[in-house]
Design an enzyme around this catalytic site. Sequence first.
Site, PDB file in Angstrom:
ATOM      1  N   ALA A  24       0.812  -1.225   0.000  1.00 41.48           N
ATOM      2  CA  ALA A  24       0.000   0.000   0.000  1.00 41.48           C
ATOM      3  C   ALA A  24       0.843   1.272   0.000  1.00 41.48           C
ATOM      4  O   ALA A  24       0.398   2.321  -0.483  1.00 41.48           O
ATOM      5  CB  ALA A  24      -0.929  -0.017   1.207  1.00 41.48           C
ATOM      6  N   THR A  28       0.452   5.573  -1.660  1.00 43.71           N
ATOM      7  CA  THR A  28       0.110   6.723  -0.811  1.00 43.71           C
ATOM      8  C   THR A  28       0.381   8.047  -1.531  1.00 43.71           C
ATOM      9  O   THR A  28      -0.353   9.015  -1.346  1.00 43.71           O
ATOM     10  CB  THR A  28       0.902   6.694   0.516  1.00 43.71           C
ATOM     11  OG1 THR A  28       2.303   6.612   0.217  1.00 43.71           O
ATOM     12  CG2 THR A  28       0.495   5.522   1.391  1.00 43.71           C
ATOM     13  N   HIS A 123      -4.153  -9.985  -3.640  1.00 40.60           N
ATOM     14  CA  HIS A 123      -5.305  -9.703  -2.780  1.00 40.60           C
ATOM     15  C   HIS A 123      -6.516  -9.264  -3.592  1.00 40.60           C
ATOM     16  O   HIS A 123      -7.410  -8.574  -3.082  1.00 40.60           O
ATOM     17  CB  HIS A 123      -4.931  -8.651  -1.728  1.00 40.60           C
ATOM     18  CG  HIS A 123      -3.908  -9.153  -0.756  1.00 40.60           C
ATOM     19  ND1 HIS A 123      -3.162  -8.322   0.040  1.00 40.60           N
ATOM     20  CD2 HIS A 123      -3.488 -10.404  -0.472  1.00 40.60           C
ATOM     21  CE1 HIS A 123      -2.336  -9.054   0.778  1.00 40.60           C
ATOM     22  NE2 HIS A 123      -2.514 -10.301   0.504  1.00 40.60           N
ATOM     23  N   CYS A 131     -19.959 -12.458  -7.259  1.00 42.56           N
ATOM     24  CA  CYS A 131     -20.976 -13.135  -6.438  1.00 42.56           C
ATOM     25  C   CYS A 131     -20.292 -14.254  -5.670  1.00 42.56           C
ATOM     26  O   CYS A 131     -19.560 -15.061  -6.257  1.00 42.56           O
ATOM     27  CB  CYS A 131     -22.076 -13.722  -7.329  1.00 42.56           C
ATOM     28  SG  CYS A 131     -23.208 -14.777  -6.397  1.00 42.56           S
ATOM     29  N   ASN A 222      11.199   1.359   1.581  1.00 43.59           N
ATOM     30  CA  ASN A 222      10.028   1.585   2.430  1.00 43.59           C
ATOM     31  C   ASN A 222      10.282   2.791   3.328  1.00 43.59           C
ATOM     32  O   ASN A 222      11.405   2.977   3.802  1.00 43.59           O
ATOM     33  CB  ASN A 222       9.776   0.326   3.287  1.00 43.59           C
ATOM     34  CG  ASN A 222       8.338   0.273   3.784  1.00 43.59           C
ATOM     35  OD1 ASN A 222       7.408   0.287   2.985  1.00 43.59           O
ATOM     36  ND2 ASN A 222       8.168   0.273   5.087  1.00 43.59           N
TER      37      ASN A 222
HETATM   38  N1  APR Z   1       6.994   5.406   0.027  1.00 41.04           N
HETATM   39  C1  APR Z   1       7.563   4.310   0.634  1.00 41.04           C
HETATM   40  N2  APR Z   1       6.971   3.631   1.665  1.00 41.04           N
HETATM   41  C2  APR Z   1       5.777   4.102   2.086  1.00 41.04           C
HETATM   42  C3  APR Z   1       5.147   5.248   1.537  1.00 41.04           C
HETATM   43  C4  APR Z   1       5.810   5.903   0.452  1.00 41.04           C
HETATM   44  N3  APR Z   1       5.288   6.964  -0.156  1.00 41.04           N
HETATM   45  N4  APR Z   1       3.963   5.457   2.180  1.00 41.04           N
HETATM   46  C5  APR Z   1       3.873   4.464   3.121  1.00 41.04           C
HETATM   47  N5  APR Z   1       4.965   3.667   3.078  1.00 41.04           N
HETATM   48  C6  APR Z   1       5.238   2.454   3.856  1.00 41.04           C
HETATM   49  C7  APR Z   1       4.875   2.552   5.329  1.00 41.04           C
HETATM   50  O1  APR Z   1       6.008   2.941   6.056  1.00 41.04           O
HETATM   51  C8  APR Z   1       4.426   1.117   5.669  1.00 41.04           C
HETATM   52  O2  APR Z   1       5.506   0.391   6.256  1.00 41.04           O
HETATM   53  O3  APR Z   1       4.419   1.450   3.313  1.00 41.04           O
HETATM   54  C9  APR Z   1       4.106   0.487   4.320  1.00 41.04           C
HETATM   55  C10 APR Z   1       2.636   0.105   4.147  1.00 41.04           C
HETATM   56  O4  APR Z   1       2.375  -0.948   5.030  1.00 41.04           O
HETATM   57  P1  APR Z   1       0.857  -1.404   5.298  1.00 41.04           P
HETATM   58  O5  APR Z   1       0.019  -0.231   5.533  1.00 41.04           O
HETATM   59  O6  APR Z   1       0.931  -2.461   6.332  1.00 41.04           O
HETATM   60  O7  APR Z   1       0.412  -1.993   3.877  1.00 41.04           O
HETATM   61  P2  APR Z   1       0.723  -3.439   3.243  1.00 41.04           P
HETATM   62  O8  APR Z   1       2.058  -3.944   3.644  1.00 41.04           O
HETATM   63  O9  APR Z   1       0.439  -3.340   1.811  1.00 41.04           O
HETATM   64  O10 APR Z   1      -0.420  -4.334   3.947  1.00 41.04           O
HETATM   65  C11 APR Z   1      -0.572  -5.651   3.537  1.00 41.04           C
HETATM   66  O11 APR Z   1      -2.612  -5.845   4.783  1.00 41.04           O
HETATM   67  O12 APR Z   1      -4.451  -4.780   5.483  1.00 41.04           O
HETATM   68  C12 APR Z   1      -4.015  -5.750   4.625  1.00 41.04           C
HETATM   69  O13 APR Z   1      -4.949  -6.530   2.597  1.00 41.04           O
HETATM   70  C13 APR Z   1      -4.301  -5.435   3.166  1.00 41.04           C
HETATM   71  O14 APR Z   1      -2.852  -5.745   1.251  1.00 41.04           O
HETATM   72  C14 APR Z   1      -2.913  -5.260   2.562  1.00 41.04           C
HETATM   73  C15 APR Z   1      -2.035  -6.054   3.499  1.00 41.04           C
END
Ligand code: APR
Length: 258
Positions: A24, A28, A123, A131, A222
């Site tokens: 995710a 962002t 995902h 459905c 990250n």
């Molecule tokens: N650049 C680099 N890293 C970033 C940025 C950015 N612009 N913005 C946020 N981050 C980092 C954050 O520091 C965080 O560690 O991205 C990471 C996002 O982590 P999560 O929010 O946990 O997302 P993700 O790892 O994709 O979650 C996995 O969890 O909730 C479920 O199904 C959902 O696919 C998702 C899964």
Amino acid sequence: MKEQLEQISQWIISSRRIVIFAGAGLSTESGIPDFRSPGGVWDRYDPEDFYFQNFLSSEASREKYWQMATEMYEPMKKAQPNLAHLAIAEMERLGKLDCVITQNIDGLHFKAGNSEDKVIQLHGTAMAVSCLTCGKRYDRDEIQERLRKGMKAPKCDTCGGPLKPATISFGQSMPEKETQEAYHRSSISDLFIVIGSSLVVQPAASMPLVAKRNGAKLVIINRDPTSYDDMADLVIHGQAGPIMDSILKEAKKKIDNP
Ligand code: APR
């Protein structure tokens, strides 16, 4: 930082099977909040409300789910790919991308120009609805239109079964073909680049381990530290967009002047 960007671009040039593993954090900078950062999705919603068993349990739970899902869908629908998405699409055009294994449901890889057969959506996707009884697929906007007209928990036209965004919820079984393909591609990759993931959700988070154990170089880009940083060959803490943009610029310079 400059040496690290230089090193990654060199690895991109010398590698043959490059896998991008996206979370995710990649989206962002496109205005879609991630899940676990302050102000993220799980700050605003209770993850329990998104559990698959909950969705199956009652009409009231499905109505609540669709209300939350609609709030999350609107920014996704409007979102545009950022520099990191565009860099990954450029890697495909340069023939330097084996595949993208993505946890993201926003479809931005495709908006950026990656082709269907290069993106493994672990995902699922928020851009479609299916459905749960007969598996019939619907376009998301068509179903959003029914919700806008007052429907609370949409049902299938064919069998009357409950409709749900085609995403994988906690407690829902993973898509078999995609999961197997992701494991396979991870195991044969020689450069595995994680972008914007906290690496806490399984089984997705085991893919970098599979790659590393099979000899791939592991890179993590990250904003915040992850529990995998120690085992990575190179870690950059920062914004994915400008970092991936610089890496691709470096790599292209090398391709143009071998
Ligand atoms: N650049 C680099 N890293 C970033 C940025 C950015 N612009 N913005 C946020 N981050 C980092 C954050 O520091 C965080 O560690 O991205 C990471 C996002 O982590 P999560 O929010 O946990 O997302 P993700 O790892 O994709 O979650 C996995 O969890 O909730 C479920 O199904 C959902 O696919 C998702 C899964």
